[in-house]
Enzyme design. Structure first.
Site, PDB file in Angstrom:
ATOM      1  N   SER A 136       0.846  -1.198   0.000  1.00 43.74           N
ATOM      2  CA  SER A 136       0.000   0.000   0.000  1.00 43.74           C
ATOM      3  C   SER A 136       0.875   1.238   0.000  1.00 43.74           C
ATOM      4  O   SER A 136       1.996   1.214   0.538  1.00 43.74           O
ATOM      5  CB  SER A 136      -0.897   0.028   1.247  1.00 43.74           C
ATOM      6  OG  SER A 136      -1.575   1.267   1.361  1.00 43.74           O
ATOM      7  N   TYR A 149      -2.850  -0.588  10.206  1.00 42.71           N
ATOM      8  CA  TYR A 149      -2.855  -1.023   8.810  1.00 42.71           C
ATOM      9  C   TYR A 149      -1.606  -0.495   8.108  1.00 42.71           C
ATOM     10  O   TYR A 149      -0.914  -1.245   7.401  1.00 42.71           O
ATOM     11  CB  TYR A 149      -4.107  -0.512   8.111  1.00 42.71           C
ATOM     12  CG  TYR A 149      -4.173  -0.838   6.631  1.00 42.71           C
ATOM     13  CD1 TYR A 149      -4.687  -2.053   6.190  1.00 42.71           C
ATOM     14  CD2 TYR A 149      -3.732   0.081   5.681  1.00 42.71           C
ATOM     15  CE1 TYR A 149      -4.746  -2.349   4.839  1.00 42.71           C
ATOM     16  CE2 TYR A 149      -3.787  -0.211   4.329  1.00 42.71           C
ATOM     17  CZ  TYR A 149      -4.298  -1.421   3.911  1.00 42.71           C
ATOM     18  OH  TYR A 149      -4.350  -1.710   2.564  1.00 42.71           O
TER      19      TYR A 149
END
Length: 253
Positions: A147, A160
């Protein structure tokens, strides 16, 4: 190692293919001119059935299963598909945590398990098979999806971001360890993309004003896979990656 295109792959496994980026990539790769076998893997049997109807092979798998169960699943898969030469690891979950308030540590642990530990465990189980292919002169591909938040974290999704940063670090080191083999370690680095990932915490409506449409993102990512790019980033993630690399950190190895 010279870039190797996903067009060289004969059999591609996409783990986390029942929704979002994983599903879109599985369908797009199955439509490549090279016509690879694509195995869509995930937990939800109803979604897998729908992908079967689109002529994809399917595999039901829970990435949080114990290591023994995962090992048995991978070994059985390789027996059934001995030409398996690419795995894309797309499974992921995301929660918001505010450490000024009560934090559900079980969610923190689950995020780390799904986004990092399960991915590393699965990669470790596929590597012996890919090294065997390498010894036969055949290329293969290990492709985690990280990500842009692994590069530039968001305080809103603090854990996350950390899990994806850990996976980025692991992927970079794994590429170095395997550089003298034909195992290609690529990294897909998405920005904020249209996805069901945000439904659970009710942020979909707000984030939909900013995210990249899934169709647009998928095309850019498949283009990067076909070029054999080591880092396959798009949108805001590509901008952040460029700034990151200009900082000189890409010269560590």
């Amino acid at each position: 190692m010279a870039p190797v295109s996903i067009d060289n792959a004969k059999c591609v496994l996409v783990i986390g293919a029942t929704s979002g980026i994983g599903r879109a990539l599985a369908l797009a790769i199955s439509s490549l001119p090279s016509h690879p076998t694509v195995i869509a893997a995930g937990r939800r049997q109803d979604r897998l059935k729908e992908l079967q109807e689109k002529n994809l092979e399917t595999l039901q798998i829970d990435v949080t299963a114990d290591l023994g169960s995962l090992k048995q699943t991978v070994e059985s898969l390789i027996v059934k598909y001995p030409n398996l030469d690419a795995v894309i690891l797309s499974s992921g979950i995301q929660y918001m945590h505010d450490f000024k308030k009560d934090v559900d540590i079980s969610q923190v642990i689950r995020e780390i398990n799904v986004n990092y530990l399960a991915v590393v465990s699965l990669i470790s189980l596929f590597i012996p098979h890919f090294l065997k292919l390498s010894a036969e002169g055949r290329p293969s591909f290990i492709i985690p999806i990280t990500s842009g938040l692994g590069l530039l974290p968001s305080p809103l999704v603090i854990n996350y971001s950390a899990s994806k940063a850990a996976l980025r670090s692991f992927t970079t080191s794994l590429r170095k360890q395997l550089e003298d083999t034909k195992v290609n370690v690529l990294e897909i680095i998405p920005p904020l993309v249209e996805s069901e990932l945000h439904d659970e915490q009710g942020t979909t409506e707000r984030l939909s004003k900013f995210w990249m449409p899934l169709d647009e993102y998928t095309k850019l990512t498949v283009d990067g896979l076909r070029k054999g790019d080591i880092h396959i980033a798009a949108g805001r993630a590509a901008e952040v990656l460029e700034k990151f690399e200009k900082g000189g950190l890409n010269g560590l190895f």
